[in-house]
Design an enzyme around this catalytic site. Structure first.
Site, PDB file in Angstrom:
ATOM      1  N   ASP A 134      21.723-143.740  -2.844  1.00  0.00           N
ATOM      2  CA  ASP A 134      22.515-142.710  -3.510  1.00  0.00           C
ATOM      3  C   ASP A 134      23.501-142.176  -2.466  1.00  0.00           C
ATOM      4  OD1 ASP A 134      23.405-140.208  -4.417  1.00  0.00           O
ATOM      5  OD2 ASP A 134      21.616-139.894  -5.635  1.00  0.00           O
TER       6      ASP A 134
ATOM      7  N   LYS B 268      30.756-134.679  -6.205  1.00  0.00           N
ATOM      8  CA  LYS B 268      30.714-134.009  -4.911  1.00  0.00           C
ATOM      9  C   LYS B 268      31.976-134.310  -4.105  1.00  0.00           C
ATOM     10  CE  LYS B 268      26.532-132.854  -6.059  1.00  0.00           C
ATOM     11  NZ  LYS B 268      26.260-131.520  -6.593  1.00  0.00           N
TER      12      LYS B 268
END
Lengths: 494, 494
Positions: A238, A277
């Site tokens: 991830d 993000k």
């Protein structure tokens, strides 16, 4: 009419998923969200409210994106300049995604990793945020009851994302020092599962780490690659914080590592990415599964139907991310701003004796308040955390919610607010520490620097061995996070 | 490096879901999509290409929406007028959805049902299109291996949407005449499942019906409500074509029916809605679960995390749907245009002896070509269908893909093209029918009207009894559809 949930028993009426607690939202931990929700800080309207430092949001560079938007009205199908594309885009529902969007995302993934590795648009699978991407991958890789290993501390919502509806189990790996996954710990967790007759289907890591804000080194990554290849299990990386690395060491993507390991089975490697993000757009729900396994690409793409990215958003982002000059400049400036914010926060925290784990990425710091605990237990951590929320009025996230083995750590997010709010939070922390020191002084018969003494005692009690090199040279303070980004407790911001 | 899917066996490496055929895309039926994909019709560039009449898309009223967009630049966060909202919206990821969006959708749901019933914004759960909404509901209502009853013919992608990842089984109910679900058929299917030890958790219907384009009458709906209430199972009403009802009888929503039945357990009733058909925006992925069961609302909302609607799109649609004057005018005009298109198509088809089931809703007609089959079998239907695709060059959808019990029916979509394309398709059909008649005449020793004779024979063979009243007075022709709206075979339209 009978009242809803009245006479009839939903346990029999609904599914097991609907009636168990697999979502994990009902834990004590969410009290922080409630506290914020009930009393949100506002500089003029509610200056004594709770400051939200539990949300890993990147709001530092929106001005750049807004400027681009206004200069590029053709990128939107809702402007005079772009509306001629409205029909084509509104009806576009191909689960492969707009080719231009996939190409732009692949290119951006490369850029966010310093262009040391390139990504094939044909391997990009769209999903509803990293949340959807992680679940999709689990549906592809494992059957209910099978397991994935995950080094702790780890992102709290992994339990929901990876396991709630898929039935996949998570097995934490206890790391012997922060962010360092050893082969021994990995083997031990794997064998332990085998002894319990649990089939391990893979390993999932976050790199950069959430909640630590650190990156994996090359040797560790190579060890992980060899390990999964030997065991014939999957490695899911991830990498949703890829472009938030604001200091050395640089990010090494698993894509770089396997590039030079032609003997390994590429079918085992998968990357999770997102624009939530790195671009700060969690609301747009852009998640990506990037898999080296053809069958996973095909299957995950079919599953995209359940969580496609709005074509309006695909179209707009395809234009934005195709602008090379903008993207290069954005990434540079964003890193610089994150670096400045990180430096300011950690430096000010250090001045009041609060250290953070040394980090170089992410939108948060991992703050060490072990010296403020009476005992190194989860209960004491949660007690302190309640004081921070209710008295200091800052919502940070306790380490226990990240399945951290050691009590006293807190994640503090720093990129979801403006400079003034950071300074208000720092002022509150200063006041708090002064009060704690005073109380401590009173309790310790005027002994000098009681907290430092207490701290040393705590360090001895700690099961984890800390290398001082791993702390910020100019130590630091507070850090919250968003375990469940879509918390029901986050009020609409409109 | 070993090639992907090479030496290693994915069957052992991946999940059961990834390696079985539960998605249902590999069926013969998709040949039509491939044919269209390989040779798409274009009036000037490819005038002999395949015309796509397999896609239930509503493109007839985009001019109204585009006009609104240009007049309301503040509705978009990507315009000079709206960009001040960019940050707030880009970071908005609350799984409840923007309150303004939920209110606007609830109001629109009411308007699309003639304001005879109102919907509570607090019961609106967002999902990634009806595809995501249907799956979410199944995850809430049933465990793997449990079943839902579904009257046939039904939407082919229900198998994927409802069952692929949830493990829920679909049991078709054979209806004795089109779109009429009898209590006997329902009971029989329910008891049959019980005898096989399959637990039936509910019943799902489409109203208006896809693929029939008809609406359920009040008595049938009341019977269904009483049935599920007696058995204590769920009733899911997929009403995604609510605003496409262009002629009487009007739509009766299940919401209206239960409003006057206070004795029933409201926990059993759920509506699926979407803006993909009524507003023609499948690309925006707006699906809705509307449940009267509080626990389902709470649980489905948590599941929204896996397929939230982009906040950019939520914001824009909240503004659009909050404009009462626009919405009223849009719904009126859209219905009028659908009615005109339907009338034109069915009338022209009738002129060449092709009837359609009498319908008053949807974006398609259910075309009767039974008289063109040599035998009333699925094989003959698919043979004829291949002729239609390859020779007539129109992609329609065969009834067998909708699990229709009787061979010779085809779904023909009519709202995804302009007037000129409809006329090209009609011209092709005329030529085809003339050729068929000529061949038939030759084969039948110059007997007059051979097709009508053949048709009557077919009617006798048919297991289903047809009421002639149910046919269009001015009969009709061709109809395709989109069984899997996100087909991998639909090329990007940019």
């Amino acid at each position: 009419m009978e009242s809803s949930n009245g006479v009839f028993n939903n346990e029999q009426l609904l599914s097991t998923i609907a009636t168990n607690n697999g979502h994990g939202e009902d834990v004590e931990y969410f009290d922080g969200w409630k506290a914020y929700d009930n009393d949100p800080y506002h500089p003029s309207n509610n200056p004594n409210g709770v400051i939200q430092m539990g949300l890993a949001e990147n709001q530092l560079s929106f001005d750049l994106i807004k400027e681009w938007m206004v200069k590029n009205p053709q990128a939107s199908i809702c402007t005079h300049e772009g509306v001629n594309k409205f029909t084509d885009i509104a009806i576009f529902q191909d689960y492969h995604g707009l080719p231009k969007f996939r190409s732009a995302v692949a290119k951006f993934m490369g850029k966010a990793r310093g262009d040391r590795v390139s990504f094939d648009p044909e391997r990009i699978v769209m999903s509803g945020g990293a949340t959807g991407a992680n679940e999709t991958l689990m549906f592809c890789l494992a059957d209910p009851g099978e397991a994935f290993l995950v080094p702790s501390p780890y992102y709290p919502a992994f339990n929901r994302d990876l396991g709630w509806r898929t039935g996949v189990k998570l097995i934490p790996i206890t790391c012997e020092s922060w962010n360092k996954i050893t082969e021994e710990a990995l083997k031990s967790a794997y064998e332990d599962a085998q002894n319990k007759k649990i089939r391990v289907k893979g390993l999932i890591i976050t790199n950069p780490s959430n909640p630590l804000g650190t990156v994996q080194d090359f040797d560790t990554l190579k060890m992980l690659v060899n390990f999964v290849n030997d065991k014939r299990i999957h490695l899911v990386c991830d990498e949703i914080f890829a472009a938030t690395v604001f200091n050395s060491p640089r990010l090494i993507s698993v894509a770089e590592v396997i590039k030079d390991m032609p003997h390994v089975n590429y079918d085992l490697f998968h990357i999770i990415y997102s624009l939530s993000k790195d671009l700060g757009m969690p609301g747009f729900r852009v998640g990506v599964v990037y898999s080296y396994n053809d069958r996973v690409v095909t299957t995950a793409r079919k599953m995209s139907s359940f969580g496609l990215v709005s074509s309006q958003t695909q179209y707009m982002l395809a234009s934005l991310l195709s602008d090379d000059v903008f993207v290069t400049s954005y990434l540079d400036k964003s890193r610089e701003r994150l670096s400045q914010r990180h430096k300011h926060l950690t430096r000010e925290l250090a001045k009041v004796g609060i250290q953070c784990l040394k980090s170089n990425a992410g939108l948060f710091v991992w703050m060490d308040l072990r010296h403020l605990l009476k005992k190194p237990t989860k209960e004491e951590e949660l007690k302190l955390w309640k004081v921070i929320i209710n008295d200091v009025k800052i919502n940070v996230s306790p380490g226990s919610s990240f399945h951290c083995n050691e009590a006293g750590w807190f994640r503090v997010c720093f990129a979801n607010m403006d400079d003034e709010t950071v300074d208000v939070s720092l002022q509150r922390i200063r006041t708090f520490v002064r009060r704690e020191n005073k109380e401590s002084n009173n309790n310790n018969d005027n002994t000098q620097k009681p907290n430092l003494k207490k701290r040393k005692e705590m360090m001895k009690l700690s099961r984890l061995s800390f290398n001082s090199r791993r702390f910020e040279e100019t130590p630091n303070l507070l850090s919250p996070h968003s375990p469940i980004p879509q918390s029901p407790l986050v009020k609409a911001r409109t």
